[in-house]
Design a protein around this motif. Structure first.
Motif, PDB file in Angstrom:
ATOM      1  N   MET A  33      12.777  63.878 -58.476  1.00 60.30           N
ATOM      2  CA  MET A  33      13.004  62.608 -57.668  1.00 60.30           C
ATOM      3  C   MET A  33      14.359  62.033 -57.502  1.00 60.30           C
ATOM      4  O   MET A  33      14.753  61.950 -58.943  1.00 60.30           O
ATOM      5  N   PRO A  34      15.068  61.618 -56.719  1.00 60.30           N
ATOM      6  CA  PRO A  34      16.188  61.251 -56.725  1.00 60.30           C
ATOM      7  C   PRO A  34      16.143  59.751 -57.486  1.00 60.30           C
ATOM      8  O   PRO A  34      15.335  59.038 -57.679  1.00 60.30           O
ATOM      9  N   THR A  35      17.354  59.306 -58.083  1.00 63.14           N
ATOM     10  CA  THR A  35      17.508  57.961 -58.464  1.00 63.14           C
ATOM     11  C   THR A  35      17.515  57.124 -57.524  1.00 63.14           C
ATOM     12  O   THR A  35      17.934  57.442 -56.356  1.00 63.14           O
ATOM     13  N   PRO A  36      17.451  55.622 -57.875  1.00 66.33           N
ATOM     14  CA  PRO A  36      17.645  54.657 -56.721  1.00 66.33           C
ATOM     15  C   PRO A  36      18.928  54.734 -56.106  1.00 66.33           C
ATOM     16  O   PRO A  36      19.344  54.411 -54.898  1.00 66.33           O
ATOM     17  N   ILE A  37      20.200  54.854 -56.910  1.00 60.18           N
ATOM     18  CA  ILE A  37      21.546  55.153 -56.453  1.00 60.18           C
ATOM     19  C   ILE A  37      21.366  56.307 -55.533  1.00 60.18           C
ATOM     20  O   ILE A  37      22.158  56.185 -54.304  1.00 60.18           O
ATOM     21  N   GLU A  38      20.772  57.405 -55.860  1.00 54.28           N
ATOM     22  CA  GLU A  38      21.104  58.449 -55.090  1.00 54.28           C
ATOM     23  C   GLU A  38      20.344  58.289 -53.672  1.00 54.28           C
ATOM     24  O   GLU A  38      20.740  58.745 -52.484  1.00 54.28           O
ATOM     25  N   ILE A  69      29.180  50.453 -56.408  1.00 57.84           N
ATOM     26  CA  ILE A  69      27.770  50.593 -56.351  1.00 57.84           C
ATOM     27  C   ILE A  69      27.046  50.598 -57.920  1.00 57.84           C
ATOM     28  O   ILE A  69      27.871  50.965 -58.759  1.00 57.84           O
ATOM     29  N   ALA A  70      25.898  49.945 -58.136  1.00 58.02           N
ATOM     30  CA  ALA A  70      25.680  49.685 -59.389  1.00 58.02           C
ATOM     31  C   ALA A  70      23.993  49.444 -59.315  1.00 58.02           C
ATOM     32  O   ALA A  70      23.363  49.135 -58.453  1.00 58.02           O
ATOM     33  N   ALA A  71      23.236  50.004 -60.432  1.00 58.18           N
ATOM     34  CA  ALA A  71      21.675  49.653 -60.158  1.00 58.18           C
ATOM     35  C   ALA A  71      21.303  49.057 -61.486  1.00 58.18           C
ATOM     36  O   ALA A  71      21.879  49.352 -62.411  1.00 58.18           O
ATOM     37  N   ASN A  72      20.176  48.146 -61.325  1.00 54.21           N
ATOM     38  CA  ASN A  72      19.527  47.742 -62.284  1.00 54.21           C
ATOM     39  C   ASN A  72      18.135  48.181 -62.084  1.00 54.21           C
ATOM     40  O   ASN A  72      17.174  47.323 -61.306  1.00 54.21           O
ATOM     41  N   GLY A  73      17.592  48.921 -62.855  1.00 55.94           N
ATOM     42  CA  GLY A  73      16.154  49.474 -62.485  1.00 55.94           C
ATOM     43  C   GLY A  73      16.051  50.082 -60.934  1.00 55.94           C
ATOM     44  O   GLY A  73      16.752  50.849 -60.763  1.00 55.94           O
TER      45      GLY A  73
END
Length: 129
Positions: A1-6, A71-75
């Motif tokens: 499964m792709p990450t949220p950023i992907e 682009i950055a992710a937090n959860g």
């Protein structure tokens, strides 16, 4: 499964296809909330597409291209800084707007998307010949 950023990167890469409708149909859900702060709010795929096809939208806009600046992710939350470029069918640029967005991702779908930009910039695009 792709990450949220992907997921957000794939959505952003596809947003220029068929005026964004391809991306919305693929990554939105029937309950996805899309907010353009100070401009609009939609819920679900049909409302989002209706917003893209709304009367009064500049007929010169053939596509919007997202240039990802950061682009950055937090959860499951993905923050983006973008330059959204509005272009004609021949590829010439109508205008570009720098903005910040946040996407909330569940699985492979975007369940909420909020963009924050200078609303005066959008008004200028609407007035361009």
């Amino acid at each position: 499964m792709p990450t949220p950023i992907e997921t957000v990167k794939a959505f952003s890469a596809a947003i220029s296809e068929d005026n964004g409708k391809v991306a919305i149909r693929r990554w939105f859900t029937p309950t996805t909330i899309w907010i353009n702060e100070g401009v609009s709010k939609t819920t679900g795929i049909d409302e989002a597409i209706a917003f893209l096809e709304r009367p009064g939208r500049s007929p010169e806009i053939a596509a919007v291209h997202f240039d990802m600046l950061a682009i950055a992710a937090n959860g499951n939350k993905v923050l983006t800084e973008r330059l959204d470029r509005f272009v004609r069918a021949d590829g010439s640029e109508i205008a570009a707007i720098r903005l910040m967005g946040i996407f909330e991702v569940e699985g492979q779908h975007i369940v909420e998307w909020r963009d924050y930009a200078d609303t005066n910039a959008g008004a200028k695009i609407a007035k361009k010949p």
